[in-house]
Design a protein around this motif. Structure first.
Motif, mmCIF file in Angstrom:
data_model
loop_
_atom_site.group_PDB
_atom_site.id
_atom_site.type_symbol
_atom_site.label_atom_id
_atom_site.label_comp_id
_atom_site.label_asym_id
_atom_site.label_seq_id
_atom_site.Cartn_x
_atom_site.Cartn_y
_atom_site.Cartn_z
ATOM 1 N N ASN A 115 0.832 -1.190 0.000
ATOM 2 C CA ASN A 115 0.000 0.000 0.000
ATOM 3 C C ASN A 115 0.876 1.253 0.000
ATOM 4 O OD1 ASN A 115 0.329 1.071 2.952
ATOM 5 N ND2 ASN A 115 -0.043 -1.128 3.170
ATOM 6 N N ILE A 116 0.260 2.399 -0.207
ATOM 7 C CA ILE A 116 0.991 3.668 -0.301
ATOM 8 C C ILE A 116 0.581 4.632 0.811
ATOM 9 C CG2 ILE A 116 1.381 3.454 -2.794
ATOM 10 C CD1 ILE A 116 -0.982 5.441 -3.175
ATOM 11 N N ARG A 117 0.064 4.085 1.899
ATOM 12 C CA ARG A 117 -0.430 4.955 2.974
ATOM 13 C C ARG A 117 0.658 5.893 3.492
ATOM 14 N NH1 ARG A 117 -2.867 0.233 5.112
ATOM 15 N NH2 ARG A 117 -1.272 0.202 6.735
ATOM 16 N N ALA A 118 1.865 5.367 3.714
ATOM 17 C CA ALA A 118 2.926 6.186 4.289
ATOM 18 C C ALA A 118 3.299 7.329 3.356
ATOM 19 C CB ALA A 118 4.151 5.322 4.586
ATOM 20 N N ALA A 119 3.389 7.058 2.062
ATOM 21 C CA ALA A 119 3.733 8.098 1.094
ATOM 22 C C ALA A 119 2.658 9.177 1.033
ATOM 23 C CB ALA A 119 3.946 7.486 -0.286
ATOM 24 N N VAL A 120 1.397 8.746 1.045
ATOM 25 C CA VAL A 120 0.292 9.710 1.000
ATOM 26 C C VAL A 120 0.273 10.554 2.271
ATOM 27 C CG1 VAL A 120 -2.222 9.911 1.026
ATOM 28 C CG2 VAL A 120 -1.109 8.377 -0.599
ATOM 29 N N GLN A 121 0.526 9.929 3.408
ATOM 30 C CA GLN A 121 0.518 10.672 4.662
ATOM 31 C C GLN A 121 1.649 11.695 4.711
ATOM 32 O OE1 GLN A 121 0.447 8.249 8.188
ATOM 33 N NE2 GLN A 121 0.746 9.965 9.583
ATOM 34 N N SER A 122 2.849 11.295 4.275
ATOM 35 C CA SER A 122 3.980 12.233 4.311
ATOM 36 C C SER A 122 3.755 13.392 3.351
ATOM 37 C CB SER A 122 5.290 11.516 3.985
ATOM 38 O OG SER A 122 5.308 11.069 2.640
ATOM 39 N N TYR A 123 3.142 13.106 2.196
ATOM 40 C CA TYR A 123 2.853 14.190 1.258
ATOM 41 C C TYR A 123 1.754 15.100 1.799
ATOM 42 C CZ TYR A 123 1.668 16.797 -2.897
ATOM 43 O OH TYR A 123 1.416 17.826 -3.774
ATOM 44 N N SER A 124 0.765 14.524 2.453
ATOM 45 C CA SER A 124 -0.347 15.315 2.983
ATOM 46 C C SER A 124 0.121 16.347 4.002
ATOM 47 C CB SER A 124 -1.396 14.405 3.612
ATOM 48 O OG SER A 124 -1.985 13.566 2.646
ATOM 49 N N GLU A 125 1.218 16.039 4.691
ATOM 50 C CA GLU A 125 1.750 16.987 5.670
ATOM 51 C C GLU A 125 2.384 18.196 4.984
ATOM 52 O OE1 GLU A 125 4.364 14.560 7.936
ATOM 53 O OE2 GLU A 125 2.745 13.426 8.906
ATOM 54 N N LEU A 126 2.879 17.998 3.732
ATOM 55 C CA LEU A 126 3.469 19.110 2.980
ATOM 56 C C LEU A 126 2.412 19.856 2.167
ATOM 57 C CD1 LEU A 126 6.723 17.406 1.609
ATOM 58 C CD2 LEU A 126 6.586 19.107 3.434
ATOM 59 N N ARG A 127 1.609 19.057 1.416
ATOM 60 C CA ARG A 127 0.539 19.599 0.564
ATOM 61 C C ARG A 127 1.059 20.563 -0.497
ATOM 62 N NH1 ARG A 127 -4.581 18.428 2.205
ATOM 63 N NH2 ARG A 127 -5.433 20.099 0.922
ATOM 64 N N ARG A 128 2.305 20.393 -0.904
ATOM 65 C CA ARG A 128 2.836 21.229 -1.982
ATOM 66 C C ARG A 128 3.898 20.453 -2.733
ATOM 67 N NH1 ARG A 128 7.677 23.812 -0.898
ATOM 68 N NH2 ARG A 128 7.160 25.448 -2.380
ATOM 69 N N GLY A 129 4.133 20.858 -3.981
ATOM 70 C CA GLY A 129 5.120 20.179 -4.793
ATOM 71 C C GLY A 129 4.616 18.830 -5.273
ATOM 72 N N ALA A 130 5.550 17.914 -5.492
ATOM 73 C CA ALA A 130 5.221 16.602 -6.035
ATOM 74 C C ALA A 130 6.009 15.526 -5.315
ATOM 75 C CB ALA A 130 5.527 16.559 -7.536
ATOM 76 N N LYS A 131 5.488 14.316 -5.361
ATOM 77 C CA LYS A 131 6.193 13.142 -4.842
ATOM 78 C C LYS A 131 6.023 12.003 -5.834
ATOM 79 C CE LYS A 131 6.088 11.954 -0.418
ATOM 80 N NZ LYS A 131 7.521 11.861 -0.034
ATOM 81 N N ILE A 132 7.129 11.294 -6.105
ATOM 82 C CA ILE A 132 7.076 10.107 -6.935
ATOM 83 C C ILE A 132 7.448 8.890 -6.098
ATOM 84 C CG2 ILE A 132 7.478 11.198 -9.176
ATOM 85 C CD1 ILE A 132 10.451 10.591 -8.848
ATOM 86 N N LEU A 133 7.011 7.720 -6.539
ATOM 87 C CA LEU A 133 7.380 6.471 -5.897
ATOM 88 C C LEU A 133 8.331 5.716 -6.813
ATOM 89 C CD1 LEU A 133 3.953 5.444 -4.386
ATOM 90 C CD2 LEU A 133 5.967 6.208 -3.163
ATOM 91 N N LEU A 134 9.385 5.164 -6.231
ATOM 92 C CA LEU A 134 10.423 4.480 -6.988
ATOM 93 C C LEU A 134 10.510 3.026 -6.557
ATOM 94 C CD1 LEU A 134 13.304 7.130 -6.741
ATOM 95 C CD2 LEU A 134 11.456 7.006 -8.439
#
Length: 254
Positions: A115-134
């Motif tokens: 799942n991608i819960r951790a990535a979504v949560q870490s991005y939600s704290e920033l709410r700006r820019g972009a995040k990719i998964l590798l």
């Protein structure tokens, strides 16, 4: 955060299977392919979702998915892409739906073990820019490949002859509302499409790109070989597992 599943395209690499249906309606083990990216979003806590589809089978998505009851959803949104203009062009169609909220975009043929819960949560704290998964792969030259400096992404190259890392950029992206402004500045690539790699590189130039490494296996299902491989992986371990058991990975050949 809102979710987007990109499920358009002609699926030409899977003809004749796609001669009479959309690629994303084909089975992967015991479920239609489109079920997997939707479940990926739902498992991350994202329940406001839009499906971007196209072609002659677009109405079949509504017949199959309805309002998303099978996923515990009360409503699903749909939009239609005319022709093929690339991933970024498909993404541009959801601007009215996103309505300045951050979005999590999943390509419709991407399937993950966990799942991608951790990535979504870490991005939600920033709410700006972009995040990719590798994800580390044995053949990165077949994918978009990042050049990394620690946690910084320096550049992404599409299908490079000499990859700068052994990571592939998988088809899951998190963006803020600026993504639509970026898409409007893009010019078609040599194959006449608006490329998602150009979107990601625009964020990198702004120093607004972060990345996480995906746990568990990942595959797409866009060729005969990867469609079979995806079905075998799902049969062996399941997909979209809420709790990922840290064991030897099955592999990520696609």
């Amino acid at each position: 955060m809102k979710g987007v599943v990109l499920a358009g395209g002609l699926g030409s690499r899977l003809r004749p299977l796609t001669a009479v249906t959309n690629k994303h309606l084909l089975p992967v083990f015991n479920q239609p392919m489109i079920y997997y990216p939707i479940q990926t979003l739902v498992n991350a806590g994202i329940t406001d979702i839009m499906i971007v589809t196209g072609g002659n089978s677009a109405g079949d998505f509504l017949k199959l998915l309805g309002n998303g009851k099978a996923f515990g959803l009360k409503h699903l949104n749909y939009t239609y892409q005319e022709g093929e203009g690339g991933i970024a062009a498909a993404l541009s169609l959801v601007e009215h739906f996103a309505s300045d909220d951050p979005i999590c975009v999943v390509l419709g043929d991407n399937i993950i073990q966990g799942n991608i819960r951790a990535a979504v949560q870490s991005y939600s704290e920033l709410r700006r820019g972009a995040k990719i998964l590798l994800k580390k792969v044995p053949d990165p030259q077949r994918f978009g490949v990042p050049e990394l400096d620690g946690k910084r992404v320096l550049k992404i190259e599409e299908k490079p002859t000499h990859p700068k890392s052994d990571f592939a950029v998988i088809g899951i992206y998190l963006y803020d509302a600026q993504v639509f402004e970026i898409i409007r500045t893009l010019k078609p690539s040599g194959r006449g499409e608006l490329e998602i790699t150009d979107v990601n590189n625009a964020y990198i130039k702004r120093n607004e790109m972060t990345w996480d490494e995906l746990e568990g296996w990942w595959t797409d299902a866009g060729t005969f070989e990867s469609l079979l491989h995806a079905s075998n992986l799902v049969a062996e371990t399941g997909a979209n597992n809420q709790e990922l058991i840290h064991a030897a990975e099955t592999g990520v050949q696609v």
